[in-house]
Design a protein around this motif. Structure first.
Motif: not given
Ligand code: HXC
Ligand code: NAP
Length: 271
Positions: A173, A182, A184, A241
């Motif tokens: 990130a 991004r 996650n 993110t």
């Protein structure tokens, strides 16, 4: 009238480890939202069947046999998927392996096998996918596990691997944000009717105990995870993110779990 933020018509979703369970459920949710879907997993039969199930929903889907531990195979699959459906808008990385074993009963190869699939595999997928991602705009979603935060007996391999996956999420990130990528982690709790739970709760008693431990007093559903994936990949997640997001009914609030009864009951107990 504004369009739904969860309309993925024409977008390309690539799912590593996408032929069953939670990851396939995510693929189905994006397919219903109009995405074109590429899946990889080791078993050619399993991944072809999964792709056919998505095509039956009326979308374009591709299933390719590839082991995330083999970079050349992953690269070939990414190239084929990109050639067919264009740059990848959403990458879900969730290939994983697990079994219950006390650390002293784990050979170096047993530990390495899970680390290779979960952690090295996630690195291979993200690193090799980078060239195929839509930039700016791509969203990567790693499928982690509560073992990443919670020291869990009989899960030394998974704990180490998923903690690594989550740190990889945070590093990438920071590294890739400037390119508009991004990344996650979703951290699922125990999700009903999945292979992961069949391995960790092999009897009705261990299943009931597990559900009772969850503050919301129920097992998770595949849709609980799929909805978070849709949110993260949508414009509504545009400023998120490097986040590690539990979708676990509050299980992360509780302490270490005790899998000794499940390990004893497991029909898969290793001699
Ligand atoms: C001790 C074991 C073992 C066990 C395998 N090994 N099972 N050791 N106890 N129960 C050892 C083997 O003896 C071998 O070591 C090494 O692990 C590799 O085994 P292989 O069978 O050769 O590996 P492979 O064919 O690559 O299969 C990988 C696997 C398998 C992880 C072992 O179970 C698999 O393919 N799993 C994929 C499906 C899966 O696990 N889904 C659940 C994901 S859920 P030696 O030394 O003998 O060579 C998840 C956790 C989430 O990830 C948490 C849920 C809440
Ligand atoms: P699953 O159905 O076994 O899903 C694992 C997927 O990964 C399968 O499609 C499998 O297909 C594929 N796979 C395994 N090894 C691979 C490899 N080396 N290369 C490529 N693909 C590989 O299990 P699940 O329970 O739904 O778990 C899915 C994800 O959720 C995992 O990341 C798991 O850690 C996470 N999770 C699950 C739970 C849960 O309650 N189930 C909880 C927390 C986290 P092939 O066999 O064809 O390779």
């Amino acid at each position: 009238m504004s369009t739904s933020p969860f309309d993925f018509t024409g977008r390309h979703l690539f799912v590593a480890g996408g032929s069953s369970g939670i990851n396939f459920g995510i693929a189905q949710a994006f397919a219903r939202a109009g995405a074109r879907v590429s899946l990889i997993s080791r078993s050619a039969d399993k991944v072809a069947t999964a792709a056919a199930q998505l095509q039956a929903l009326g979308i374009e889907a591709l299933g390719i046999a590839a082991d995330v531990r083999q970079p050349e195979a992953v690269e070939r699959a990414l190239g084929e998927a990109h050639g067919r459906f264009g740059p990848i808008d959403v990458l879900v990385s969730g290939a994983a392996g697990n079994f219950l074993a006390h650390a002293l009963d784990m050979s170096p190869n047993a530990f390495k096998t899970v680390v290779d699939i979960d952690l090295l595999g996630s690195f291979n997928v993200a690193r090799l996918a980078h060239a195929h991602l839509r930039k700016p705009g791509a969203s990567i979603i790693q499928i982690s596990a509560g073992q990443s935060f919670t020291p869990t007996p009989y899960q030394a391999h998974v704990c180490a691997a998923k903690a690594g996956v989550d740190m990889l999420t945070r590093v990438l990130a920071a590294e890739w944000g400037a390119e508009g990528i991004r990344i996650n982690s979703i951290v699922p709790g125990p999700i009903a009717d999945t292979e992961g739970i069949r391995r960790l709760a092999p009897t009705q008693q261990t299943l009931d105990d597990m559900a009772l431990r969850v503050p919301l007093k129920r097992m998770g559903r595949v849709e609980d995870i799929a909805r978070m994936a849709l949110f993260l990949a949508s414009d509504w997640g545009a400023y998120i993110t490097g986040a590690l997001i539990p979708v676990d009914g509050g299980l992360a609030l509780t302490g270490p779990r005790d899998f000794s009864a499940a390990a004893a009951a497991s029909s898969k107990a290793h001699a």
